[in-house]
Design a protein around this motif. Structure first.
Motif, PDB file in Angstrom:
ATOM      1  N   TRP A   1       0.826  -1.218   0.000  1.00 41.44           N
ATOM      2  CA  TRP A   1       0.000   0.000   0.000  1.00 41.44           C
ATOM      3  C   TRP A   1       0.850   1.253   0.000  1.00 41.44           C
ATOM      4  N   TRP A   2       2.099   1.135   0.367  1.00 44.21           N
ATOM      5  CA  TRP A   2       3.050   2.227   0.182  1.00 44.21           C
ATOM      6  C   TRP A   2       3.683   2.152  -1.209  1.00 44.21           C
ATOM      7  N   PHE A   3       3.934   0.928  -1.635  1.00 49.27           N
ATOM      8  CA  PHE A   3       4.626   0.737  -2.924  1.00 49.27           C
ATOM      9  C   PHE A   3       3.789   1.232  -4.104  1.00 49.27           C
ATOM     10  N   LEU A   4       2.500   0.844  -4.152  1.00 43.22           N
ATOM     11  CA  LEU A   4       1.669   1.136  -5.326  1.00 43.22           C
ATOM     12  C   LEU A   4       1.527   2.632  -5.621  1.00 43.22           C
ATOM     13  N   PRO A   5       1.143   3.461  -4.655  1.00 40.23           N
ATOM     14  CA  PRO A   5       1.001   4.890  -4.978  1.00 40.23           C
ATOM     15  C   PRO A   5       2.327   5.539  -5.368  1.00 40.23           C
ATOM     16  N   VAL A   6       3.420   5.131  -4.681  1.00 45.35           N
ATOM     17  CA  VAL A   6       4.723   5.696  -5.032  1.00 45.35           C
ATOM     18  C   VAL A   6       5.118   5.260  -6.439  1.00 45.35           C
ATOM     19  N   PHE A   7       4.853   4.001  -6.775  1.00 43.70           N
ATOM     20  CA  PHE A   7       5.180   3.495  -8.112  1.00 43.70           C
ATOM     21  C   PHE A   7       4.393   4.244  -9.187  1.00 43.70           C
ATOM     22  N   LEU A   8       3.086   4.418  -8.972  1.00 43.21           N
ATOM     23  CA  LEU A   8       2.245   5.071  -9.979  1.00 43.21           C
ATOM     24  C   LEU A   8       2.628   6.531 -10.184  1.00 43.21           C
ATOM     25  N   VAL A   9       2.814   7.234  -9.072  1.00 46.79           N
ATOM     26  CA  VAL A   9       3.219   8.635  -9.186  1.00 46.79           C
ATOM     27  C   VAL A   9       4.598   8.735  -9.829  1.00 46.79           C
ATOM     28  N   GLY A  10       5.498   7.866  -9.391  1.00 48.08           N
ATOM     29  CA  GLY A  10       6.854   7.874  -9.944  1.00 48.08           C
ATOM     30  C   GLY A  10       6.880   7.534 -11.425  1.00 48.08           C
ATOM     31  N   PHE A  11       6.031   6.577 -11.815  1.00 47.45           N
ATOM     32  CA  PHE A  11       6.008   6.163 -13.226  1.00 47.45           C
ATOM     33  C   PHE A  11       5.666   7.331 -14.139  1.00 47.45           C
ATOM     34  N   PHE A  12       4.571   8.028 -13.831  1.00 46.22           N
ATOM     35  CA  PHE A  12       4.148   9.128 -14.692  1.00 46.22           C
ATOM     36  C   PHE A  12       5.130  10.299 -14.612  1.00 46.22           C
ATOM     37  N   GLY A  13       5.707  10.504 -13.453  1.00 47.92           N
ATOM     38  CA  GLY A  13       6.696  11.568 -13.317  1.00 47.92           C
ATOM     39  C   GLY A  13       7.950  11.290 -14.114  1.00 47.92           C
ATOM     40  N   PHE A  14       8.444  10.048 -14.021  1.00 38.83           N
ATOM     41  CA  PHE A  14       9.650   9.685 -14.769  1.00 38.83           C
ATOM     42  C   PHE A  14       9.380   9.644 -16.273  1.00 38.83           C
ATOM     43  N   GLN A  15       8.154   9.290 -16.643  1.00 36.11           N
ATOM     44  CA  GLN A  15       7.807   9.275 -18.069  1.00 36.11           C
ATOM     45  C   GLN A  15       7.907  10.677 -18.661  1.00 36.11           C
ATOM     46  N   VAL A  16       7.386  11.655 -17.944  1.00 34.54           N
ATOM     47  CA  VAL A  16       7.476  13.051 -18.397  1.00 34.54           C
ATOM     48  C   VAL A  16       8.929  13.502 -18.427  1.00 34.54           C
ATOM     49  N   LEU A  17       9.686  13.122 -17.392  1.00 33.45           N
ATOM     50  CA  LEU A  17      11.094  13.494 -17.330  1.00 33.45           C
ATOM     51  C   LEU A  17      11.861  12.956 -18.535  1.00 33.45           C
ATOM     52  N   ILE A  18      11.664  11.685 -18.844  1.00 31.83           N
ATOM     53  CA  ILE A  18      12.375  11.063 -19.963  1.00 31.83           C
ATOM     54  C   ILE A  18      11.951  11.685 -21.284  1.00 31.83           C
ATOM     55  N   ARG A  19      10.662  11.964 -21.421  1.00 32.52           N
ATOM     56  CA  ARG A  19      10.140  12.547 -22.667  1.00 32.52           C
ATOM     57  C   ARG A  19      10.765  13.901 -22.944  1.00 32.52           C
ATOM     58  N   ASN A  20      11.069  14.636 -21.864  1.00 29.64           N
ATOM     59  CA  ASN A  20      11.613  15.979 -22.019  1.00 29.64           C
ATOM     60  C   ASN A  20      13.114  16.059 -21.802  1.00 29.64           C
ATOM     61  N   SER A  21      13.753  14.914 -21.754  1.00 32.03           N
ATOM     62  CA  SER A  21      15.213  14.850 -21.591  1.00 32.03           C
ATOM     63  C   SER A  21      15.795  14.001 -22.724  1.00 32.03           C
ATOM     64  N   PRO A  22      16.008  14.611 -23.894  1.00 30.13           N
ATOM     65  CA  PRO A  22      16.479  13.839 -25.059  1.00 30.13           C
ATOM     66  C   PRO A  22      17.743  13.028 -24.790  1.00 30.13           C
ATOM     67  N   GLY A  23      18.679  13.606 -24.038  1.00 28.18           N
ATOM     68  CA  GLY A  23      19.917  12.887 -23.760  1.00 28.18           C
ATOM     69  C   GLY A  23      19.675  11.616 -22.974  1.00 28.18           C
ATOM     70  N   LEU A  24      18.798  11.680 -21.978  1.00 28.72           N
ATOM     71  CA  LEU A  24      18.461  10.503 -21.176  1.00 28.72           C
ATOM     72  C   LEU A  24      17.690   9.487 -22.008  1.00 28.72           C
ATOM     73  N   LYS A  25      16.711   9.963 -22.757  1.00 27.54           N
ATOM     74  CA  LYS A  25      15.893   9.069 -23.571  1.00 27.54           C
ATOM     75  C   LYS A  25      16.740   8.339 -24.606  1.00 27.54           C
ATOM     76  N   ARG A  26      17.704   9.043 -25.169  1.00 28.83           N
ATOM     77  CA  ARG A  26      18.559   8.457 -26.193  1.00 28.83           C
ATOM     78  C   ARG A  26      19.348   7.262 -25.658  1.00 28.83           C
ATOM     79  N   LYS A  27      19.715   7.328 -24.384  1.00 31.00           N
ATOM     80  CA  LYS A  27      20.494   6.243 -23.777  1.00 31.00           C
ATOM     81  C   LYS A  27      19.664   4.983 -23.578  1.00 31.00           C
ATOM     82  N   LEU A  28      18.349   5.103 -23.647  1.00 30.72           N
ATOM     83  CA  LEU A  28      17.457   3.964 -23.440  1.00 30.72           C
ATOM     84  C   LEU A  28      17.086   3.261 -24.739  1.00 30.72           C
TER      85      LEU A  28
END
Length: 210
Positions: free
Chosen positions: A71-98
């Motif tokens: 119950w701690w893991f799920l909300p942190v995972f969901l919030v983190g997932f969408f946050g990191f998705q936006v971060l990667i989308r707007n960070s070409p250098g990071l996205k390129r490494k993936l």
């Protein structure tokens, strides 16, 4: 990374267009430089990257704060997932490494093929269209020639054109490198496809995808 519509200044765009016009005075070939932001969106890179980072953060947080409770893991995972998705989308250098470099090659090649048709290069009178695609996100250059040219000019000839532009991009001299590549295309085509008395400029001299 500058977007495609800002990659060349207005003066540089005019210089490239003039280079195309000059090259086409020697040949019946049609040369079209094209600049795009990206050849593909690469959504899988965002999903894998965001999922991996969110999983790590969720596990660490639930272990440190919640006693490994889901119950701690799920909300942190969901919030983190969408946050990191936006971060990667707007960070070409990071996205390129993936992304696997081979995937870059495939997607840029496909973008060149699609653009070749969309820009009408396959409709020139003598099948002598050449597309020079500069794909900024992938750091790739693809040269594609129509069937009339490929029948007389070996495909590996265009490796020289790619090298000229790539070296210019690395040196921060992309405009002059593009002009040099266009001029070299004109020289290569002149031997097999000299300009005809009734030649017209059938295609745009520079395409910048918004």
């Amino acid at each position: 990374m500058k977007p495609a519509n800002e990659f060349f200044t207005s003066e540089e765009q005019q210089k490239i267009e003039n280079a195309v016009k000059g090259a086409e005075t020697k040949t019946s070939g049609e040369i079209v430089p094209m600049v795009v932001n990206s050849s593909y969106e690469y959504p899988r890179a965002e999903l894998i990257g965001a999922g991996t980072l969110a999983l790590a953060v969720g596990l660490i947080f639930s272990w440190a704060v919640g006693g490994e409770s889901i119950w701690w893991f799920l909300p942190v995972f969901l919030v983190g997932f969408f946050g990191f998705q936006v971060l990667i989308r707007n960070s070409p250098g990071l996205k390129r490494k993936l992304i696997n470099p081979k995937e870059f090659d495939l997607e840029v090649r496909e973008k060149a093929l699609v653009s070749f048709v969309e820009q009408g290069l396959h409709e020139t009178r003598d099948k002598t269209g050449i597309l020079i695609l500069i794909s900024l996100f992938e750091h790739r250059v693809q040269v594609l020639a129509d069937s009339g040219i490929n029948a007389k000019v070996p495909e590996n000839t265009w490796d020289e054109i790619v090298t000229i532009i790539v070296n210019g991009l690395k040196a921060g001299d992309s405009c002059n490198a593009t002009c040099q590549a266009v001029e070299r295309c004109g020289e290569l085509l002149e031997e097999h496809f000299p300009r005809k008395h009734d030649d017209t400029d059938e295609l745009p001299n520079l395409v910048i995808e918004p």
